[in-house]
Motif scaffolding. Structure first.
Motif, mmCIF file in Angstrom:
data_model
loop_
_atom_site.group_PDB
_atom_site.id
_atom_site.type_symbol
_atom_site.label_atom_id
_atom_site.label_comp_id
_atom_site.label_asym_id
_atom_site.label_seq_id
_atom_site.Cartn_x
_atom_site.Cartn_y
_atom_site.Cartn_z
ATOM 1 N N VAL A 10 -1.225 -4.555 17.097
ATOM 2 C CA VAL A 10 -1.528 -4.685 15.675
ATOM 3 C C VAL A 10 -1.247 -6.107 15.203
ATOM 4 N N ARG A 12 0.642 -8.128 12.898
ATOM 5 C CA ARG A 12 1.832 -7.958 12.058
ATOM 6 C C ARG A 12 1.885 -8.931 10.888
ATOM 7 N N GLY A 16 0.530 -3.580 4.724
ATOM 8 C CA GLY A 16 -0.130 -2.411 4.161
ATOM 9 C C GLY A 16 0.495 -2.054 2.828
ATOM 10 N N LEU A 37 2.968 2.605 10.343
ATOM 11 C CA LEU A 37 2.719 1.177 10.529
ATOM 12 C C LEU A 37 4.019 0.375 10.589
ATOM 13 N N VAL A 42 4.514 -3.765 11.122
ATOM 14 C CA VAL A 42 3.655 -4.154 10.009
ATOM 15 C C VAL A 42 4.461 -4.086 8.718
ATOM 16 N N MET A 44 5.339 -3.132 5.168
ATOM 17 C CA MET A 44 4.785 -2.064 4.346
ATOM 18 C C MET A 44 5.342 -2.133 2.930
ATOM 19 N N THR A 93 -3.975 -7.664 2.147
ATOM 20 C CA THR A 93 -3.184 -6.469 2.469
ATOM 21 C C THR A 93 -4.101 -5.269 2.626
ATOM 22 N N VAL A 94 -3.863 -4.465 3.655
ATOM 23 C CA VAL A 94 -4.633 -3.233 3.847
ATOM 24 C C VAL A 94 -4.232 -2.232 2.769
ATOM 25 N N ILE A 96 -4.097 1.433 1.105
ATOM 26 C CA ILE A 96 -4.038 2.800 1.639
ATOM 27 C C ILE A 96 -3.910 3.794 0.487
ATOM 28 N N ARG A 323 -3.312 3.867 11.805
ATOM 29 C CA ARG A 323 -3.263 2.759 12.755
ATOM 30 C C ARG A 323 -4.671 2.325 13.140
ATOM 31 N N HIS A 326 -5.988 0.122 10.276
ATOM 32 C CA HIS A 326 -5.391 -1.214 10.266
ATOM 33 C C HIS A 326 -5.953 -2.055 11.409
ATOM 34 N N THR A 330 -8.425 -5.446 10.726
ATOM 35 C CA THR A 330 -7.899 -6.746 11.151
ATOM 36 C C THR A 330 -8.608 -7.270 12.395
#
Length: 425
Positions: A10, A12, A16, A37, A42, A44, A93-94, A96, A323, A326, A330
């Motif tokens: 991932v 980092r 998220g 995550l 990651v 968060m 930023t992802v 969610i 996951r 993400h 990315t």
């Protein structure tokens, strides 16, 4: 206990953000997302109702944004608050979403949010259609996907006409997902035994009933299946899992209390075809019911966001739907792998009463005799505080104290974007 996935490649540097709209502090799905995550390194962040929610005390949370919302705010105000959070985080930023309101907000304001956040691109109106019972029913009819027979009365006279011809029992549900903006017609999924009961209830629904009246699929002749998936643009599945719901709370009509991973390749293929036809991308949580009377899987819900029980599912490479999202957003490859059939998910605080409610009932078909492993929604040895916070909010004087603090915070911050001092610590 943490499951596999610590070796996933991932990024980092990309955080998220758990986005929720409305007050539901005891949400194990948000805690699961932070852990999923966060265990991979990651960073968060989360929008929380106050500083004492279970999500807010997770060791894997880099920062919380205390921002109580109701679901009745104007979308522009929510977008402005969200962009302010994006500036506080300071890097893409992802995003969610954990509820339909949040998923719809992101889809319908994608252009404004795109600079600060990463999220799947979907047709702007699609999540709203999927979150609507009437919209989903129309999509199913358009694409040849079986769903329970349904009626959408526009007046009390329509309800009376339905009562004369319907085969009871039937089920009443709120037609739209966003009932927090108005007075909901029913508290939740409501089983109605006969015409008299229906007409009595309908007298409180107003001149334009906001309900769907749906065919009842009897439990003794049906099976509840769940599908959690993450789709790439165009509908290709990045991760796709199937399972069986064993218990729910409230009984037979509420959130998942206990479920098992069970392979169902045919249902997985049906789900993937439907997602591709409607152009869905991102994470989805679907409820299907297999009707043994006609041998059909009927789609009940297509939630265009992460489901609370998503941590039931993780493939052999350690990939769950979050996951997968993400990794994809990315630019990373999403490893495939089989799902661990027989794995169990238990929501501790609701499965205990559900066990008593289901005691002596028939065994759910396809349920493994013995679980190959168990994922608990709340308790984790490497992150115990969310479990303790859940207990404190659920029982005893601590719960009353925390509710009082939460009410005081709401009075002080109603509909206000997060303040400078309420960002990441």
């Amino acid at each position: 206990m943490a499951r596999r996935g610590t070796r996933l490649a991932v990024d980092r540097t990309v955080p998220g953000l758990i986005l929720k709209i409305g007050a539901y502090p005891l949400h194990h799905g948000g805690v699961g997302a932070i852990r999923s995550l966060g265990r991979l390194g990651v960073p968060m962040y989360a929008v929380t109702e106050d500083r004492f929610t279970p999500a807010a005390v997770s060791r894997y949370l880099s920062g919380r944004f205390v921002w109580p919302t109701t679901g009745r705010e104007e979308p522009e105000r929510l977008v402005a608050g969200l962009l302010r959070i994006g500036r506080r985080i300071g890097r893409p930023t992802v995003l969610i979403p954990t509820d339909e309101e949040a998923a719809v907000l992101v889809a319908e304001h994608a252009e404004a949010l795109a600079g600060a956040f990463l999220f799947p691109q979907v047709p702007p109106g699609l999540p709203r259609r999927l979150a609507s019972k009437q919209g989903l029913h129309a999509l199913c009819a358009e694409h040849g996907v079986p769903s329970p027979a349904a009626a959408f009365p526009a007046s009390y006279a329509d309800v009376e006409a339905f009562a004369r011809r319907a085969r009871f029992p039937v089920v009443a549900k709120n037609r739209e997902a966003f009932v927090r903006r108005t007075r909901p017609a029913v508290a939740g999924t409501t089983r109605i035994g006969g015409p008299g009961q229906l007409l009595d209830l309908a007298r409180d629904w107003g001149p334009r009933p906001g309900v769907i009246l749906q065919e009842y699929l009897p439990r003794e002749q049906a099976e509840d299946w769940i599908v959690h998936a993450c789709f790439a643009p165009g509908g290709a599945p990045l991760a796709l899992f199937t399972g069986v719901k064993v218990r729910s709370w409230p009984p037979h009509a509420g959130m998942t209390a206990c479920a098992f991973v069970v392979d169902n390749p045919g249902l997985a293929q049906r789900t993937a075809r439907f997602a591709a036809r409607i152009g869905f991308a991102g994470i989805a949580d679907l409820d299907w019911r297999f009707d043994r009377r006609d041998g059909q899987y009927k789609l009940l819900d297509f939630n265009p966001r992460m489901g609370a029980q998503f941590r039931l599912f993780e493939n052999a490479a350690g990939v769950d739907v979050l996951r997968a999202l993400h990794l994809d957003l990315t630019g990373r490859a999403v490893p495939g792998g089989a799902q661990p059939a027989g794995h169990r998910f238990v929501v501790e605080n609701v499965d205990l009463p559900a066990l008593f409610a289901y005691r002596g009932g028939r065994r759910t078909p396809h349920t493994p005799v013995r679980a190959t492993g168990t994922e608990l929604a709340w308790f984790a040895g490497d992150d115990p505080l969310p479990f303790l916070a859940m207990l404190a909010r659920s029982v005893g004087p601590g719960a009353r104290h925390l509710r009082e603090l939460r009410r005081a915070g709401r009075r002080a911050r109603t509909e206000a974007p997060p303040r400078q001092g309420e960002g990441p610590k």
